[in-house]
Design a protein around this motif. Sequence first.
Motif, PDB file in Angstrom:
ATOM      1  N   VAL A   1      -7.108  49.794  23.050  1.00  0.00           N
ATOM      2  CA  VAL A   1      -6.277  48.449  23.234  1.00  0.00           C
ATOM      3  C   VAL A   1      -5.473  48.409  21.914  1.00  0.00           C
ATOM      4  O   VAL A   1      -4.338  47.862  21.997  1.00  0.00           O
ATOM      5  N   GLY A   2      -6.294  48.519  20.710  1.00  0.00           N
ATOM      6  CA  GLY A   2      -5.543  48.019  19.300  1.00  0.00           C
ATOM      7  C   GLY A   2      -4.268  48.939  19.047  1.00  0.00           C
ATOM      8  O   GLY A   2      -3.374  48.298  18.690  1.00  0.00           O
ATOM      9  N   LEU A   3      -4.525  50.091  19.477  1.00  0.00           N
ATOM     10  CA  LEU A   3      -3.377  50.874  19.356  1.00  0.00           C
ATOM     11  C   LEU A   3      -2.253  50.737  20.053  1.00  0.00           C
ATOM     12  O   LEU A   3      -1.194  50.713  19.508  1.00  0.00           O
ATOM     13  N   GLN A   4      -2.320  50.364  21.197  1.00  0.00           N
ATOM     14  CA  GLN A   4      -1.504  49.869  22.367  1.00  0.00           C
ATOM     15  C   GLN A   4      -0.782  48.579  22.037  1.00  0.00           C
ATOM     16  O   GLN A   4       0.460  48.373  22.093  1.00  0.00           O
ATOM     17  N   LEU A   5      -1.789  47.680  21.522  1.00  0.00           N
ATOM     18  CA  LEU A   5      -1.028  46.467  21.264  1.00  0.00           C
ATOM     19  C   LEU A   5      -0.132  46.427  19.797  1.00  0.00           C
ATOM     20  O   LEU A   5       0.852  45.882  19.945  1.00  0.00           O
ATOM     21  N   ALA A   6      -0.702  47.127  18.977  1.00  0.00           N
ATOM     22  CA  ALA A   6       0.180  47.182  17.594  1.00  0.00           C
ATOM     23  C   ALA A   6       1.423  47.869  17.982  1.00  0.00           C
ATOM     24  O   ALA A   6       2.725  47.664  17.442  1.00  0.00           O
TER      25      ALA A   6
ATOM     26  N   LEU B   1       3.719  45.399  19.646  1.00  0.00           N
ATOM     27  CA  LEU B   1       4.222  44.468  18.717  1.00  0.00           C
ATOM     28  C   LEU B   1       4.884  44.893  17.449  1.00  0.00           C
ATOM     29  O   LEU B   1       5.475  44.379  16.601  1.00  0.00           O
ATOM     30  N   ASP B   2       4.912  46.368  17.401  1.00  0.00           N
ATOM     31  CA  ASP B   2       5.625  46.989  16.313  1.00  0.00           C
ATOM     32  C   ASP B   2       5.080  46.497  15.004  1.00  0.00           C
ATOM     33  O   ASP B   2       5.699  46.208  14.027  1.00  0.00           O
ATOM     34  N   ILE B   3       3.813  46.419  14.908  1.00  0.00           N
ATOM     35  CA  ILE B   3       3.030  46.150  13.795  1.00  0.00           C
ATOM     36  C   ILE B   3       1.839  47.191  13.446  1.00  0.00           C
ATOM     37  O   ILE B   3       1.737  47.879  14.168  1.00  0.00           O
ATOM     38  N   PRO B   4       1.475  47.261  12.068  1.00  0.00           N
ATOM     39  CA  PRO B   4       0.425  48.262  11.942  1.00  0.00           C
ATOM     40  C   PRO B   4      -0.638  48.279  12.665  1.00  0.00           C
ATOM     41  O   PRO B   4      -1.217  46.968  12.857  1.00  0.00           O
ATOM     42  N   PHE B   5      -1.560  49.191  12.756  1.00  0.00           N
ATOM     43  CA  PHE B   5      -3.017  49.410  13.241  1.00  0.00           C
ATOM     44  C   PHE B   5      -3.995  49.836  12.276  1.00  0.00           C
ATOM     45  O   PHE B   5      -3.525  50.766  11.851  1.00  0.00           O
ATOM     46  N   LEU B   6      -4.914  49.084  12.117  1.00  0.00           N
ATOM     47  CA  LEU B   6      -6.007  49.549  11.361  1.00  0.00           C
ATOM     48  C   LEU B   6      -7.369  50.092  12.000  1.00  0.00           C
ATOM     49  O   LEU B   6      -7.843  48.743  12.701  1.00  0.00           O
ATOM     50  N   GLU B   7      -7.822  51.160  12.222  1.00  0.00           N
ATOM     51  CA  GLU B   7      -9.118  51.408  12.723  1.00  0.00           C
ATOM     52  C   GLU B   7     -10.255  50.901  11.700  1.00  0.00           C
ATOM     53  O   GLU B   7     -10.415  51.614  10.598  1.00  0.00           O
ATOM     54  N   GLY B   8     -10.880  50.039  12.074  1.00  0.00           N
ATOM     55  CA  GLY B   8     -12.068  49.534  11.218  1.00  0.00           C
ATOM     56  C   GLY B   8     -13.117  50.430  10.896  1.00  0.00           C
ATOM     57  O   GLY B   8     -13.563  50.293   9.863  1.00  0.00           O
TER      58      GLY B   8
ATOM     59  N   LYS C   1       1.915  39.788   2.813  1.00  0.00           N
ATOM     60  CA  LYS C   1       3.033  40.355   3.122  1.00  0.00           C
ATOM     61  C   LYS C   1       3.727  39.679   4.241  1.00  0.00           C
ATOM     62  O   LYS C   1       5.050  40.470   4.715  1.00  0.00           O
ATOM     63  N   GLN C   2       3.367  39.044   5.181  1.00  0.00           N
ATOM     64  CA  GLN C   2       3.786  38.381   6.601  1.00  0.00           C
ATOM     65  C   GLN C   2       4.078  39.769   7.344  1.00  0.00           C
ATOM     66  O   GLN C   2       5.145  39.523   7.917  1.00  0.00           O
ATOM     67  N   SER C   3       3.354  40.761   7.259  1.00  0.00           N
ATOM     68  CA  SER C   3       3.458  41.970   8.170  1.00  0.00           C
ATOM     69  C   SER C   3       3.078  41.916   9.609  1.00  0.00           C
ATOM     70  O   SER C   3       3.275  42.865  10.330  1.00  0.00           O
ATOM     71  N   GLY C   4       1.857  41.135   9.621  1.00  0.00           N
ATOM     72  CA  GLY C   4       1.326  41.412  11.009  1.00  0.00           C
ATOM     73  C   GLY C   4       0.395  42.713  11.079  1.00  0.00           C
ATOM     74  O   GLY C   4       0.552  43.605  10.039  1.00  0.00           O
ATOM     75  N   LEU C   5      -0.954  42.527  11.734  1.00  0.00           N
ATOM     76  CA  LEU C   5      -1.695  43.505  11.639  1.00  0.00           C
ATOM     77  C   LEU C   5      -2.457  43.634  12.708  1.00  0.00           C
ATOM     78  O   LEU C   5      -3.014  42.295  13.333  1.00  0.00           O
ATOM     79  N   VAL C   6      -2.864  44.530  13.611  1.00  0.00           N
ATOM     80  CA  VAL C   6      -4.017  44.821  14.565  1.00  0.00           C
ATOM     81  C   VAL C   6      -4.962  45.531  14.124  1.00  0.00           C
ATOM     82  O   VAL C   6      -5.145  46.634  13.475  1.00  0.00           O
ATOM     83  N   LEU C   7      -6.163  44.855  14.168  1.00  0.00           N
ATOM     84  CA  LEU C   7      -7.315  45.843  13.411  1.00  0.00           C
ATOM     85  C   LEU C   7      -8.637  45.735  14.642  1.00  0.00           C
ATOM     86  O   LEU C   7      -8.938  44.844  15.088  1.00  0.00           O
ATOM     87  N   SER C   8      -8.949  46.843  14.642  1.00  0.00           N
ATOM     88  CA  SER C   8     -10.117  47.244  15.591  1.00  0.00           C
ATOM     89  C   SER C   8     -11.553  46.974  14.683  1.00  0.00           C
ATOM     90  O   SER C   8     -11.592  47.633  13.686  1.00  0.00           O
ATOM     91  N   CYS C   9     -12.392  46.073  15.096  1.00  0.00           N
ATOM     92  CA  CYS C   9     -13.504  45.649  14.496  1.00  0.00           C
ATOM     93  C   CYS C   9     -14.574  45.135  15.291  1.00  0.00           C
ATOM     94  O   CYS C   9     -14.224  44.192  16.110  1.00  0.00           O
ATOM     95  N   SER C  10     -15.686  45.706  15.090  1.00  0.00           N
ATOM     96  CA  SER C  10     -16.888  44.991  16.034  1.00  0.00           C
ATOM     97  C   SER C  10     -16.942  43.486  15.968  1.00  0.00           C
ATOM     98  O   SER C  10     -17.044  42.779  17.211  1.00  0.00           O
ATOM     99  N   SER C  11     -16.831  42.954  14.625  1.00  0.00           N
ATOM    100  CA  SER C  11     -17.003  41.614  14.543  1.00  0.00           C
ATOM    101  C   SER C  11     -18.167  40.988  15.470  1.00  0.00           C
ATOM    102  O   SER C  11     -18.040  39.805  16.081  1.00  0.00           O
ATOM    103  N   LEU C  12     -19.315  41.627  15.293  1.00  0.00           N
ATOM    104  CA  LEU C  12     -20.103  41.047  16.116  1.00  0.00           C
ATOM    105  C   LEU C  12     -21.008  39.906  15.979  1.00  0.00           C
ATOM    106  O   LEU C  12     -21.472  39.222  16.871  1.00  0.00           O
ATOM    107  N   LYS C  13     -21.000  39.218  14.932  1.00  0.00           N
ATOM    108  CA  LYS C  13     -21.435  38.205  14.607  1.00  0.00           C
ATOM    109  C   LYS C  13     -20.385  36.981  14.139  1.00  0.00           C
ATOM    110  O   LYS C  13     -19.501  37.222  13.594  1.00  0.00           O
ATOM    111  N   ARG C  14     -20.607  35.753  14.399  1.00  0.00           N
ATOM    112  CA  ARG C  14     -19.962  34.453  14.101  1.00  0.00           C
ATOM    113  C   ARG C  14     -19.447  34.528  12.630  1.00  0.00           C
ATOM    114  O   ARG C  14     -18.327  34.511  12.173  1.00  0.00           O
ATOM    115  N   ARG C  15     -20.604  34.812  11.889  1.00  0.00           N
ATOM    116  CA  ARG C  15     -20.306  34.904  10.461  1.00  0.00           C
ATOM    117  C   ARG C  15     -19.340  35.842   9.840  1.00  0.00           C
ATOM    118  O   ARG C  15     -18.456  35.660   8.965  1.00  0.00           O
ATOM    119  N   TYR C  16     -19.553  37.075  10.454  1.00  0.00           N
ATOM    120  CA  TYR C  16     -18.414  38.061  10.226  1.00  0.00           C
ATOM    121  C   TYR C  16     -17.013  37.816  10.532  1.00  0.00           C
ATOM    122  O   TYR C  16     -16.200  38.098   9.892  1.00  0.00           O
TER     123      TYR C  16
END
Length: 156
Positions: free
Chosen positions: A11-16, A19-26, A66-81
């Motif tokens: 999903v992240g790759l397709q979204l990036a 949006l024509d912005i970078p995708f980072l695989e967490g 940089k105001q470049s935008g970014l899509v990042l895949s990350c589990s982000s499992l906890k609120r504090r993360y």
Amino acid sequence: MGVSGCGKSSVGLQLASALDIPFLEGDTYHPYANVAKMTAGVPLTDADRADWLTALHKEIRDARLKQSGLVLSCSSLKRRYRDLLRSADPELRFVHLAGPREVIAERMAARQDHYMPPALLDSQLATLEPLQEDEAGMVLDIAHPPAQLVQQILRT
């Protein structure tokens, strides 16, 4: 965000791309010790995740500066993360890809060459703290194909 096997990368790759912005695989930001632990079927601790989250925080902060935008895949499992990541950019939005354990387990079992074994799914599900009402983001059902999920994100 979401547990392993929920489709974050697809999903992240397709979204990036849309949006024509970078995708980072967490996952590529995990240090070798974390990858070795997960490969061995050992769940990561908060201490294990600290340097990884700091590296992702830096990427988010740099994209904001940089105001470049970014899509990042990350589990982000906890609120504090998520709070830590959000501190790099207050406008950060999370998309929680959620679905039944059985569906995610099937997806994990079908993957080739991924270090995260299906045996760790239950520990991830136990760790997962779903998005709270005061967190900017949305929850999407992984029963839908990635292209449809991307369209839902873009509409919102």
